[in-house]
Each structure stands twice: as C-alpha cells, then as structure tokens.
Design an enzyme around this catalytic site. Structure first.
Site, short mmCIF file in Angstrom:
data_model
loop_
_atom_site.label_atom_id
_atom_site.label_comp_id
_atom_site.label_asym_id
_atom_site.label_seq_id
_atom_site.Cartn_x
_atom_site.Cartn_y
_atom_site.Cartn_z
N PHE A 79 0.85 -1.19 0.00
CA PHE A 79 0.00 0.00 0.00
C PHE A 79 0.89 1.25 0.00
O PHE A 79 1.87 1.30 0.74
CB PHE A 79 -0.88 -0.03 1.25
CG PHE A 79 -2.01 0.94 1.25
CD1 PHE A 79 -3.06 0.79 0.37
CD2 PHE A 79 -2.02 2.02 2.12
CE1 PHE A 79 -4.13 1.68 0.37
CE2 PHE A 79 -3.07 2.92 2.13
CZ PHE A 79 -4.13 2.76 1.25
N ASP A 138 1.21 -6.32 7.03
CA ASP A 138 0.05 -5.44 7.07
C ASP A 138 -1.17 -6.28 6.69
O ASP A 138 -1.28 -6.77 5.57
CB ASP A 138 0.23 -4.26 6.11
CG ASP A 138 -0.88 -3.23 6.26
OD1 ASP A 138 -2.01 -3.61 6.62
OD2 ASP A 138 -0.62 -2.04 6.01
N TYR A 173 -11.55 -0.67 9.68
CA TYR A 173 -12.73 -0.14 8.97
C TYR A 173 -13.03 -0.85 7.68
O TYR A 173 -14.00 -0.52 7.02
CB TYR A 173 -12.58 1.38 8.74
CG TYR A 173 -11.29 1.83 8.10
CD1 TYR A 173 -11.07 1.68 6.73
CD2 TYR A 173 -10.29 2.41 8.86
CE1 TYR A 173 -9.88 2.10 6.16
CE2 TYR A 173 -9.10 2.84 8.29
CZ TYR A 173 -8.90 2.68 6.93
OH TYR A 173 -7.72 3.08 6.37
N LYS A 174 -12.18 -1.82 7.30
CA LYS A 174 -12.45 -2.57 6.06
C LYS A 174 -13.29 -3.80 6.43
O LYS A 174 -14.45 -3.67 6.75
CB LYS A 174 -11.13 -2.90 5.39
CG LYS A 174 -10.43 -1.63 4.88
CD LYS A 174 -9.04 -1.84 4.35
CE LYS A 174 -8.47 -0.50 3.87
NZ LYS A 174 -7.03 -0.55 3.65
N ARG A 183 -12.07 -2.51 -8.56
CA ARG A 183 -12.06 -3.64 -7.63
C ARG A 183 -13.50 -3.97 -7.22
O ARG A 183 -14.28 -3.09 -6.88
CB ARG A 183 -11.30 -3.28 -6.34
CG ARG A 183 -9.88 -2.83 -6.52
CD ARG A 183 -9.17 -2.66 -5.18
NE ARG A 183 -9.80 -1.69 -4.30
CZ ARG A 183 -9.32 -1.33 -3.12
NH1 ARG A 183 -8.21 -1.88 -2.65
NH2 ARG A 183 -9.95 -0.44 -2.36
C1 LIG Z 1 -6.28 0.61 3.94
C2 LIG Z 1 -4.84 0.34 4.17
C3 LIG Z 1 -4.07 1.19 4.97
C4 LIG Z 1 -4.69 2.45 5.54
O1 LIG Z 1 -3.90 3.05 6.45
P1 LIG Z 1 -4.49 4.23 7.36
O2 LIG Z 1 -3.32 4.67 8.12
O3 LIG Z 1 -5.60 3.67 8.15
O4 LIG Z 1 -5.01 5.28 6.43
C5 LIG Z 1 -2.75 0.87 5.21
N1 LIG Z 1 -2.21 -0.24 4.65
C6 LIG Z 1 -2.91 -1.07 3.87
C7 LIG Z 1 -2.29 -2.30 3.30
C8 LIG Z 1 -4.25 -0.79 3.58
O5 LIG Z 1 -4.95 -1.59 2.79
#
Ligand SMILES: *Cc1c(COP(=O)(O)O)cnc(C)c1O
Length: 416
Positions: free
Chosen positions: A127, A201, A226-227, A376
């Site tokens: 990410f 992660d 939140y996902k 997606r």
């Molecule tokens: C959604 C996501 C994030 C989001 O990070 P925030 O700090 O909550 O904005 C980080 N890493 C991955 C792999 C994600 O999918």
C-alpha cells in the site's frame, strides 16, 4: 451475453448459504444497491450503531469523565483481545491504537532499532502509505541505503537470499490492488532464516482470510478495522507484537498511554509491560467503540465459513468476467488460484475511472477505482449475496456496452 447459467448457480448458492442470516445484522437501506466496497469501508453493523449511540448518550452524556473508569480505559485492549482471535494471536498480543500508518511506523522503527543493520525489504504492490512510511522511517534512521523495494514474490525471494543480511521484511498480506495473497508463513520462515523480522500489514486480510500469526511465527503485524472488520470510517487500527518480542522492542513514540502508570503523572517515561507499551495517547473512544460489534459478528460466523463463501464468490466473479467482460477487453488482475487471492477481484480496463463512476451513478453498484486503470469488486461474505456478484458483472457489461465512459470526465474526485 449468457450469464443465466451463472445466475442460476448463484441463486442456488444463496438458497443454501449458511451465512445468509448475517446480512440482517448490518444496515442495508437500499436492497437494490450492490455494495462491493467492504474492502474499503465495511457496512454499518446494527449493534455497532447501538454501541456508538450508547457511548455518546449514556457514557459521555451521563457518565462524563467517570467513563474512563467504566470501560473506556480498557476498551482498546479488550477489543484488541477479540481481534487477536481473528488473526491467530493471543490475548495480550494485540491492541487497538492510532492508524495503520502510524502503527506501521512504530513497529517498523521498533524492529529496525532491534536489527541495526541489514536490508529492509518490501515490494511495489504494498500500500502506498506503507511505502511512504518506510521511506520516511529509513530516512529518519539514516538507513535509506538499506531499503530494497522489489516487485513480486519471486523478487522477494531473490532479495531475501541475495542480500548479505536481512533486518526486516514488510508486506501487505493481501495486495490492495490485485488482491494477491502472499504465503505469509513461508516468507516469515525465510526471513527468520536470514536473521530478520517480519512485519505484515493485514488491512485486507483481517476478517477476510484465515490468519494464524502465532502458528506462522509472525513477529509483528498491523491492520485496519474499517475494512473487513466493519469498524466505521476512520476507526483506529490494530497492532500485534508477538509476546516473545514485547520485552525487547521499544515504541519510538513515548506517550503517556504507553507509560507504565499514566495516571501517576511521573516526569520520566518508563514503558508499560506487555503490549500496552505500543500505545501512545488517549484513545478515540467514540470511533473505537463500534469496532467491537464488527469483530463479534465475524467471530460468531467463523473465519473458515467466511473464507469458504468468499472464495466461492470471487470464483463467480472470475467466471462471470470470462463470459461477460473478457470479450470486451477487460483484463483480470487477480490470481485465479483461490489460495493466492484475498476477498476482492480486480479488473483493469480502458476508461476504468469513468466506468466506475457510471456503475455508481447509473447502475447502482459500488465497487471502487484504483489509479490508473483498476476497478475492484470486493466481496464480504456476511452481507454480500452470491447473486449480487453475478448481477454486478452483468451491470458492468452493460455500462461498458452502453458507452457510459463517454458520459464522465476523467478522474476528479478526491476519494475514489
Ligand atoms: C487501507 C490500508 C491502509 C490504511 O492506512 P491508514 O493509516 O488507516 O489510512 C494501510 N495499509 C494497507 C495495506 C491498507 O490496505
């Protein structure tokens, strides 16, 4: 286009679906809306809404500051203990705190302090925020030359075996764009053999694929709530530190909630024992509270059943693509092998942003767009129906065939 056979199959799967009753636990205000973006923001859990209202009205409104001694103080640890059950960790190894990005910074710095030399390996499918955090951490620690950013699993293995010394391997377990799922146990083993630590992660895997941090011997992990955990927009993230490492590692951000006695108001930092040392400041109680119900509903359903349905649904999407989208020039970006994909299927296509807009505005489907050319479709087994997967493919076929792309301008909105 003949999706009829697939539609019949989906109807049968829905009829027999042992998870179908869980949809009633979520707020669904529009039955005809096909929501395929639970991988970005999970739906509202009805119990979570009640809990959030209680936190505002009764806890804040009536208990006032007494709320800290009536559950707020422990909430991040209690919910962390529940998340631990979803990711194969133990109580005392997971806590809710900050954002995923900040937690990644804390744990990457902690790992790099413990491993003062060696390569820091990640890949381009990670990410972007994770890559930025790593770049920043490496710069801050004067280790920019140690950062090795490769592309794909094969190159990760080359890097792990080719460099002299490994400090850290850090990857997204499920890649946000393609949905590719790494073999976390294998890569963790390799990293350990090379003397490094592993930091995963789990943002796209917690609550969607079985994770066994303990069994896999994982050192460190972070992830979103939140996902797939349905915690609500901007809900704080979680972090995991294996019990074996908790004494050895240090939090680079020394705040009072990670201090051994925050309300002693002493003037010298002494870390709390255990996982609490990775906390920093006051937890966001109102956005923390609804996470619990999102996690509870997943624990009740069981990850094995969730994963089974997720694989069957992504399989329907892929077979639907074969019939309805591939002939239109849409390409599949997600592995066909179910063991190598998470809970979303990604397509790349021309005018992807405009087609995504058309799906949202005209076809009552919410997928998401990821630059430069990916759409997606995320499936969330507790509230997505099999039939919706097939209908979404049908509607995307219609969007493309109707020339919808010409009705939208290229990307303009801040959040896609
Ligand atoms: C959604 C996501 C994030 C989001 O990070 P925030 O700090 O909550 O904005 C980080 N890493 C991955 C792999 C994600 O999918």
């Amino acid at each position: 286009m003949d999706l009829d056979k697939l539609r019949l199959e989906a109807q049968e799967l829905d009829r027999l679906d042992p998870l179908s009753h869980f949809r009633a636990r979520f707020k669904v205000s529009d039955e005809s809306l096909i929501y395929l973006d639970g991988n970005s923001l999970g739906r509202l859990v009805l119990q979570g809404a009640l809990d959030a209202a209680r936190a505002v009205e009764a806890e804040w409104g009536e208990s006032l500051v007494r709320g800290w001694n009536e559950g707020w103080y422990e909430r991040a640890t209690v919910i962390g203990g529940k998340i631990a059950r979803l990711i194969g960790a133990e109580e005392g190894e997971v806590v809710v705190s900050d954002s995923t990005s900040v937690n990644l910074f804390k744990l990457a710095c902690a790992a790099l302090k413990a491993k003062p030399s060696g390569a820091i390996i990640t890949d381009t499918a990670n990410f972007p925020s994770d890559l930025y955090i790593l770049q920043g951490a490496c710069k801050w620690l004067g280790r920019e030359s140690d950062l090795v950013v490769v592309s794909g699993e094969e190159q990760i293995h080359y890097a792990l075996q080719g460099v002299e010394d490994v400090a850290l391997l850090t990857l997204s377990h499920v890649c946000f764009k393609s949905g590719f799922l790494y073999d976390a146990k294998d890569l963790t083993d390799w990293t350990h053999q090379r003397g490094g630590l592993c930091l995963w992660d789990l943002s796209h895997s917690a609550g969607s694929v079985p994770v066994e941090l303990g069994k896999w011997g994982v050192d460190l992990a972070v992830g979103c709530t939140y996902k797939y955990l349905n915690g609500g927009p901007g809900a704080p993230a979680f972090l995991y530190v294996s019990r074996k490492l908790q004494d050895r590692l240090e939090n680079p951000i020394c705040g009072w909630f990670g201090q051994h006695d925050p309300f002693g108001f002493g003037t010298t930092y002494r870390p709390a024992p255990g996982i609490a040392k990775f906390l920093v400041g006051t937890p966001p109680v109102l956005s923390l509270t609804p996470i619990e119900a999102g996690v509870d509903v997943l624990i009740e359903a069981g990850l094995a059943a969730v994963r089974q349905k997720s694989i069957a649904m992504t399989d329907l999407l892929i077979r639907g693509w074969e019939t309805g989208l591939k002939p239109l020039g849409v390409e599949l970006e997600t592995p066909r092998d179910p063991a190598r994909r998470g809970s979303h299927v990604s397509f790349s296509l021309k005018d992807a942003y405009q087609i995504d807009q058309a799906l949202i505005n005209e076809f009552n489907v919410i997928p998401d767009f990821r630059a430069p050319d990916v759409i997606r479709f995320g499936v969330t087994p507790l509230y997505t129906r099999y039939g919706e997967a097939v209908d979404a493919v049908q509607r995307m076929n219609e969007a493309i065939q109707s020339g919808a792309a010409s009705r939208y301008r290229p990307r303009g909105q801040a959040v896609t």
